[in-house]
Design a protein around this motif. Structure first.
Motif, mmCIF file in Angstrom:
data_model
loop_
_atom_site.group_PDB
_atom_site.id
_atom_site.type_symbol
_atom_site.label_atom_id
_atom_site.label_comp_id
_atom_site.label_asym_id
_atom_site.label_seq_id
_atom_site.Cartn_x
_atom_site.Cartn_y
_atom_site.Cartn_z
ATOM 1 N N ALA A 75 1.357 -0.934 0.122
ATOM 2 C CA ALA A 75 -0.105 0.111 0.166
ATOM 3 C C ALA A 75 1.142 1.475 -0.049
ATOM 4 O O ALA A 75 1.202 1.736 -0.508
ATOM 5 C CB ALA A 75 -0.854 -0.161 1.067
ATOM 6 N N GLY A 76 2.114 1.194 0.787
ATOM 7 C CA GLY A 76 2.559 2.457 0.782
ATOM 8 C C GLY A 76 3.732 2.161 -0.941
ATOM 9 O O GLY A 76 4.205 4.010 -0.696
ATOM 10 N N HIS A 77 4.040 1.602 -1.466
ATOM 11 C CA HIS A 77 4.539 1.968 -2.394
ATOM 12 C C HIS A 77 3.611 2.288 -3.235
ATOM 13 O O HIS A 77 4.044 3.366 -3.990
ATOM 14 C CB HIS A 77 5.140 0.469 -3.302
ATOM 15 N N TYR A 78 2.411 1.912 -3.439
ATOM 16 C CA TYR A 78 0.938 2.566 -4.344
ATOM 17 C C TYR A 78 1.211 3.793 -4.346
ATOM 18 O O TYR A 78 1.380 4.665 -5.342
ATOM 19 C CB TYR A 78 -0.298 1.640 -4.007
ATOM 20 N N LEU A 79 1.115 4.418 -2.751
ATOM 21 C CA LEU A 79 0.685 5.936 -2.443
ATOM 22 C C LEU A 79 2.022 6.078 -2.850
ATOM 23 O O LEU A 79 1.661 7.782 -3.431
ATOM 24 C CB LEU A 79 0.345 5.329 -1.024
ATOM 25 N N GLU A 103 1.106 -5.983 -9.219
ATOM 26 C CA GLU A 103 2.304 -5.531 -9.268
ATOM 27 C C GLU A 103 3.451 -5.181 -8.423
ATOM 28 O O GLU A 103 4.334 -4.225 -8.469
ATOM 29 C CB GLU A 103 1.317 -3.520 -10.293
ATOM 30 N N HIS A 104 2.318 -3.879 -7.585
ATOM 31 C CA HIS A 104 3.143 -3.542 -6.015
ATOM 32 C C HIS A 104 3.761 -4.207 -5.895
ATOM 33 O O HIS A 104 5.111 -3.551 -4.601
ATOM 34 C CB HIS A 104 2.697 -2.068 -5.343
ATOM 35 N N LEU A 105 3.490 -5.094 -5.455
ATOM 36 C CA LEU A 105 3.614 -6.341 -4.443
ATOM 37 C C LEU A 105 5.103 -6.842 -4.746
ATOM 38 O O LEU A 105 6.520 -7.008 -4.245
ATOM 39 C CB LEU A 105 2.990 -7.559 -4.223
ATOM 40 N N GLU A 106 5.635 -6.861 -6.138
ATOM 41 C CA GLU A 106 6.033 -7.604 -7.364
ATOM 42 C C GLU A 106 7.394 -5.752 -6.814
ATOM 43 O O GLU A 106 8.852 -6.529 -6.777
ATOM 44 C CB GLU A 106 5.981 -7.981 -8.366
#
Length: 126
Positions: A75-79, A103-106
């Motif tokens: 979630a932080g990566h997405y933000l 995508e963000h997990l990877e």
């Protein structure tokens, strides 16, 4: 790394300090099949909603679990990415698809290399 970070807003140039605050089951709170991750961005509440089906799909595909600490990093990566790219329009809630979650997990796993390297969730004082 993505539980407490600074990012520069693409349009305003403002430095945003984003801090993780909570993981909440949206099943109970919003009757949604999602897990909501709350951040505070310069005093503004920002919720990132990850679909529950991503947990089941990831486990089925890889045999590994998406843990709460990993969900916070996703979630932080997405933000961070939406603020940097200019897609943050000031909404309070952003909902990811399963594909966006992966995508963000990877991206997070590419940085951490292994789930054991993902930091534990920080203790949040009320």
């Amino acid at each position: 790394m993505y539980d407490d970070f600074h990012v520069t807003d693409r349009w305003t140039g403002e430095d945003l300090h984003c801090e993780y605050q909570a993981v909440i089951s949206a099943i109970a709170t919003r009757h949604a099949d999602a897990i909501d991750i709350k951040f505070i961005a310069n005093g503004r509440n920002v919720w990132i909603s990850l679909p529950c089906v991503a947990w089941a799909d990831y486990k089925r595909r890889t045999g590994h679990a998406i843990t709460d600490p990993l969900a916070v990093q996703i979630a932080g990566h997405y933000l961070k990415s939406i603020v940097e790219s200019g897609y943050d329009n000031g909404r309070e809630m952003y909902t990811l698809t399963v594909d966006e979650t992966f995508e963000h997990l990877e991206a997070v796993m590419a940085e951490f290399k292994h789930s054991l390297n993902v930091p534990m969730m920080p203790r949040v004082e009320a």
